[in-house]
Design a protein around this motif. Structure first.
Motif, PDB file in Angstrom:
ATOM      1  N   ARG A  61      31.749   9.339  10.611  1.00 58.36           N
ATOM      2  CA  ARG A  61      30.298   9.272  10.840  1.00 58.36           C
ATOM      3  C   ARG A  61      29.639  10.512  10.249  1.00 58.36           C
ATOM      4  N   ILE A  62      28.600  10.281   9.431  1.00 62.55           N
ATOM      5  CA  ILE A  62      27.845  11.422   8.914  1.00 62.55           C
ATOM      6  C   ILE A  62      26.508  11.558   9.645  1.00 62.55           C
ATOM      7  N   GLN A  63      26.218  10.590  10.524  1.00 63.81           N
ATOM      8  CA  GLN A  63      25.049  10.694  11.411  1.00 63.81           C
ATOM      9  C   GLN A  63      25.335   9.893  12.663  1.00 63.81           C
ATOM     10  N   ALA A  64      25.140  10.527  13.812  1.00 63.73           N
ATOM     11  CA  ALA A  64      25.404   9.850  15.076  1.00 63.73           C
ATOM     12  C   ALA A  64      24.114   9.405  15.760  1.00 63.73           C
ATOM     13  N   SER A  65      23.071  10.235  15.714  1.00 62.45           N
ATOM     14  CA  SER A  65      21.827   9.890  16.383  1.00 62.45           C
ATOM     15  C   SER A  65      21.002   8.966  15.520  1.00 62.45           C
ATOM     16  N   ALA A  66      19.877   8.500  16.086  1.00 64.38           N
ATOM     17  CA  ALA A  66      18.990   7.562  15.378  1.00 64.38           C
ATOM     18  C   ALA A  66      19.804   6.355  14.945  1.00 64.38           C
ATOM     19  N   ARG A  67      20.144   6.260  13.691  1.00 61.81           N
ATOM     20  CA  ARG A  67      20.956   5.138  13.204  1.00 61.81           C
ATOM     21  C   ARG A  67      22.344   5.681  12.827  1.00 61.81           C
ATOM     22  N   PRO A  68      23.412   5.278  13.534  1.00 61.10           N
ATOM     23  CA  PRO A  68      24.739   5.735  13.133  1.00 61.10           C
ATOM     24  C   PRO A  68      25.049   5.297  11.700  1.00 61.10           C
ATOM     25  N   VAL A  69      25.586   6.218  10.915  1.00 58.15           N
ATOM     26  CA  VAL A  69      25.927   5.948   9.521  1.00 58.15           C
ATOM     27  C   VAL A  69      27.376   6.367   9.299  1.00 58.15           C
ATOM     28  N   THR A 124      47.252  -1.659  -4.602  1.00 57.10           N
ATOM     29  CA  THR A 124      46.282  -1.338  -3.561  1.00 57.10           C
ATOM     30  C   THR A 124      45.231  -0.403  -4.128  1.00 57.10           C
ATOM     31  N   ASP A 125      43.976  -0.823  -4.071  1.00 56.48           N
ATOM     32  CA  ASP A 125      42.849  -0.022  -4.543  1.00 56.48           C
ATOM     33  C   ASP A 125      42.061   0.483  -3.348  1.00 56.48           C
ATOM     34  N   ALA A 126      41.454   1.640  -3.504  1.00 56.43           N
ATOM     35  CA  ALA A 126      40.606   2.215  -2.458  1.00 56.43           C
ATOM     36  C   ALA A 126      39.146   2.094  -2.876  1.00 56.43           C
ATOM     37  N   TYR A 127      38.306   1.645  -1.953  1.00 58.03           N
ATOM     38  CA  TYR A 127      36.871   1.506  -2.209  1.00 58.03           C
ATOM     39  C   TYR A 127      36.086   2.148  -1.081  1.00 58.03           C
ATOM     40  N   LEU A 128      34.934   2.680  -1.431  1.00 56.30           N
ATOM     41  CA  LEU A 128      34.031   3.258  -0.443  1.00 56.30           C
ATOM     42  C   LEU A 128      33.010   2.202  -0.024  1.00 56.30           C
ATOM     43  N   LEU A 129      32.834   2.020   1.287  1.00 54.97           N
ATOM     44  CA  LEU A 129      31.814   1.110   1.811  1.00 54.97           C
ATOM     45  C   LEU A 129      31.029   1.836   2.906  1.00 54.97           C
ATOM     46  N   PRO A 130      29.882   2.424   2.572  1.00 52.51           N
ATOM     47  CA  PRO A 130      29.033   3.007   3.617  1.00 52.51           C
ATOM     48  C   PRO A 130      28.499   1.897   4.528  1.00 52.51           C
ATOM     49  N   LEU A 131      28.473   2.140   5.836  1.00 58.50           N
ATOM     50  CA  LEU A 131      28.050   1.129   6.808  1.00 58.50           C
ATOM     51  C   LEU A 131      26.977   1.686   7.736  1.00 58.50           C
ATOM     52  N   ALA A 132      26.051   0.813   8.101  1.00 57.27           N
ATOM     53  CA  ALA A 132      25.025   1.135   9.088  1.00 57.27           C
ATOM     54  C   ALA A 132      24.594  -0.176   9.725  1.00 57.27           C
ATOM     55  N   THR A 133      23.723  -0.099  10.732  1.00 56.42           N
ATOM     56  CA  THR A 133      23.225  -1.307  11.379  1.00 56.42           C
ATOM     57  C   THR A 133      21.709  -1.347  11.312  1.00 56.42           C
ATOM     58  N   VAL A 134      21.182  -2.557  11.248  1.00 59.57           N
ATOM     59  CA  VAL A 134      19.735  -2.787  11.306  1.00 59.57           C
ATOM     60  C   VAL A 134      19.490  -3.909  12.311  1.00 59.57           C
ATOM     61  N   ALA A 135      18.293  -3.957  12.830  1.00 56.76           N
ATOM     62  CA  ALA A 135      17.963  -4.972  13.836  1.00 56.76           C
ATOM     63  C   ALA A 135      16.529  -5.436  13.657  1.00 56.76           C
ATOM     64  N   GLY A 136      16.187  -6.548  14.293  1.00 60.82           N
ATOM     65  CA  GLY A 136      14.816  -7.025  14.326  1.00 60.82           C
ATOM     66  C   GLY A 136      14.237  -7.289  12.950  1.00 60.82           C
ATOM     67  N   ASP A 137      12.982  -6.847  12.763  1.00 59.31           N
ATOM     68  CA  ASP A 137      12.292  -7.084  11.489  1.00 59.31           C
ATOM     69  C   ASP A 137      13.016  -6.436  10.325  1.00 59.31           C
ATOM     70  N   PHE A 179      19.455   5.720   4.468  1.00 55.41           N
ATOM     71  CA  PHE A 179      20.852   6.124   4.294  1.00 55.41           C
ATOM     72  C   PHE A 179      20.935   7.248   3.266  1.00 55.41           C
ATOM     73  N   TRP A 180      20.173   7.127   2.194  1.00 48.58           N
ATOM     74  CA  TRP A 180      20.270   8.095   1.106  1.00 48.58           C
ATOM     75  C   TRP A 180      19.688   9.446   1.523  1.00 48.58           C
ATOM     76  N   THR A 181      18.640   9.437   2.343  1.00 50.15           N
ATOM     77  CA  THR A 181      18.129  10.723   2.825  1.00 50.15           C
ATOM     78  C   THR A 181      19.135  11.357   3.784  1.00 50.15           C
ATOM     79  N   THR A 182      19.761  10.532   4.619  1.00 48.55           N
ATOM     80  CA  THR A 182      20.793  11.032   5.532  1.00 48.55           C
ATOM     81  C   THR A 182      21.961  11.606   4.749  1.00 48.55           C
ATOM     82  N   LEU A 183      22.419  10.854   3.740  1.00 44.95           N
ATOM     83  CA  LEU A 183      23.545  11.306   2.925  1.00 44.95           C
ATOM     84  C   LEU A 183      23.225  12.626   2.233  1.00 44.95           C
TER      85      LEU A 183
END
Length: 557
Positions: free
Chosen positions: A75-83, A96-109, A144-148
């Motif tokens: 996790r690179i951010q825990a508060s607000a929206r976990p990333v 076997t290949d390694a890939y990066l997949l950044p993950l976050a959650t969104v809700a509602g609108d 996400f990009w501002t958080t990163l």
């Protein structure tokens, strides 16, 4: 270029029926830990093969079944929206290949907007104690990009079970914080965004999707070009890495570069100017071979009138390419400095091209009914003789680090100049292969083939749409434009690089350039037969010319 992204609005009910729902028990945080604790992680991983096959950054779509594990996450951010930055292990085609997949959650609108605008980024619905959220590829989200960036800028270190995630910025960005970001959707093998900082700077932030241990060629080459003062590339301002345990080494996660205010990418610019050329010459007779020539440039006068933009494009890119090679050849670091070649290099090159010729010829024969205008037996024999003659050459030349994936799409037009981008090398090759020293003419051939594609693409596009040949009378004009743009590019390149150790002697350089052009054209024919059969005529036209006229290109120097 086909895209997996659909931008039309999608009804929320239809989308929700298509996406499975996972559940986490009350009180479980963080999200990925909750999925693992409740046994839902295996269900998520079972969904991921279909998900990754639909992504533009996954390069092994056609290589068979895939198996996906979420091998690590931090996790690179825990508060607000976990990333999260999550690491996927993807088993495909026996490796076997390694890939990066950044993950976050969104809700509602916000979830509805993402489903409508970037549906390919949606992974799965998750039901938890606070309601339903959509787990998604975080790179689709501006915040996400501002958080990163801020995580990167602070120099924070994320430690996980498998590795240490860390970023480093140059002093040029001391104190800068992200104020806004715009996620870019046109990337192929990577993901990127433009990030604005609170001190008025605009930056280009790129994350690599496929991760490989070792020094990343873009970090290495762009870093050198930045330090050397080569001003026709974006300056490298930061890097991020993950150091994986179990002896797997350090993988580059991404880079921060200065953002160049892009007016047009080089490909779009070239196609637009080619279309202007066709508008000017449509219906006109071809000029005589004895037409007046400009004594200063050696180019026919009619060319300067009919295609001034393409002439200037070819001349500028020829010079910039040579300047890039001169800057790379000036490197002193052990893994960057030039190496002396040997006659064995030529033999290996010839053997590889001959293998590719056999493979391509077999494919063309198998598609004879669709390809049309196939090279004759005599054409193939003539090229084989040309390659055999090249093999006998004992000329050696300096090998340098090169761009490695050089074409118009790797350039941008800004403020009347062209800038060179994306020093990652050919994405289908390993990091080790992309870091090998090579011959400068390979980059030259790549750009020449790209200029030819930009010349013929408007004709192929029109032919594909109409089903006829409305521009048949323009084909001879296209041949003229390709011929003279080739000569203009090569002449500017040789004038700029004159005396460089990586240049071959005059008597043999045409033959080597021919070989590299032939190599590219053979690959392009196979690619088009597999992916865009209607476009095979573009590289096939060039292939026929190259087979019939070994060392056809006659630069003035």
């Amino acid at each position: 270029m086909p895209t997996n992204l659909r931008t039309e609005p999608l009804g929320p009910n239809a989308v929700r029926r298509a996406l499975p729902v996972l559940r986490v028990p009350e009180g479980q945080e963080p999200l990925l830990d909750a999925l693992a604790a409740d046994g839902e992680m295996e269900l998520l991983e079972a969904l991921l093969p279909d998900y990754v096959r639909a992504q533009r950054w996954f390069g092994a779509k056609a290589e068979g079944d895939v198996r996906v594990d979420i091998a690590d996450a931090v996790r690179i951010q825990a508060s607000a929206r976990p990333v999260y930055l999550s690491l996927l292990r993807i088993d495909v085609a026996g490796r076997t290949d390694a890939y990066l997949l950044p993950l976050a959650t969104v809700a509602g609108d916000e979830a509805e907007r993402l489903l409508a605008e970037r549906p390919a980024a949606a992974v799965v619905w998750v039901d938890g104690p606070d309601g339903r959220v959509l787990l998604c590829d975080a790179t689709a989200l501006a915040d996400f990009w501002t958080t990163l960036f801020d995580w990167w800028q602070r120099g924070d270190t994320g430690r996980s079970l498998r590795g240490v995630y860390a970023g480093e910025m140059t002093a040029a960005l001391d104190g800068a914080r992200a104020s806004a970001a715009h996620a870019l959707s046109g990337e192929q093998s990577n993901s990127a965004a433009l990030v604005d900082t609170d001190n008025g700077r605009r930056l280009f932030v790129k994350l690599y999707r496929r991760l490989e241990p070792g020094v990343h060629p873009e970090v290495e080459l762009l870093g050198h070009l930045t330090r050397s003062g080569f001003r026709f590339v974006p300056r490298l301002l930061g890097t991020a890495t993950v150091t994986l345990r179990c002896g797997e080494g350090v993988c580059a996660l991404g880079v921060v570069q200065e953002a160049i205010p892009v007016e047009s990418d080089g490909w779009a610019y070239a196609v637009e100017k080619v279309e202007k050329f066709y508008d000017r010459v449509r219906g006109l007779p071809l000029p005589s071979p004895n037409a007046p020539v400009d004594p200063e440039t050696g180019l026919p006068v009619w060319l300067e009138d009919a295609a001034p933009e393409i002439v200037e494009l070819a001349r500028t890119l020829g010079a910039r390419t040579a300047e890039m090679h001169l800057a790379l050849a000036g490197a002193e670091a052990p893994e960057l400095r030039p190496q002396e070649g040997s006659p064995d290099d030529t033999a290996l090159l010839v053997e590889r091209i001959q293998r590719e010729a056999v493979r391509t010829r077999a494919m063309l024969d198998a598609h004879a009914g669709r390809a049309g205008g196939l090279p004759s037996h005599a054409d193939w024999n003539r090229a084989r003789a040309g390659l055999n003659a090249l093999r006998e050459s004992d000329v050696t030349r300096q090998k340098i680090r090169i761009h490695g994936d050089y074409h118009l799409g790797q350039t941008v037009f800004s403020g009347g100049e062209f800038y060179l981008l994306d020093f990652e090398g050919e994405p289908t090759r390993s990091v080790e292969e992309r870091r090998r020293h090579d011959y400068a003419l390979r980059d030259v051939a790549g750009m020449l083939r790209s200029l030819a594609y930009a010349t013929y693409t408007p004709l192929a596009d029109s032919l594909s749409r109409s089903g006829g040949d409305p521009h048949g009378t323009l084909e001879p004009w296209a041949e003229q434009l390709v011929h003279w743009s080739d000569l203009t590019f090569v002449d500017a390149y040789l004038r700029t690089a004159e005396g460089a150790g990586f240049l071959l002697p005059r008597g043999i350089r045409r033959s080597f350039l021919w070989a590299y052009l032939l190599d590219k054209a053979l690959y392009e024919v196979r690619y088009e037969l597999n992916h865009r059969p209607d476009w095979t005529r573009i590289p096939l036209h060039s292939l026929r010319r190259l087979l019939r006229e070994p060392a056809f290109l006659k630069p003035t120097r």
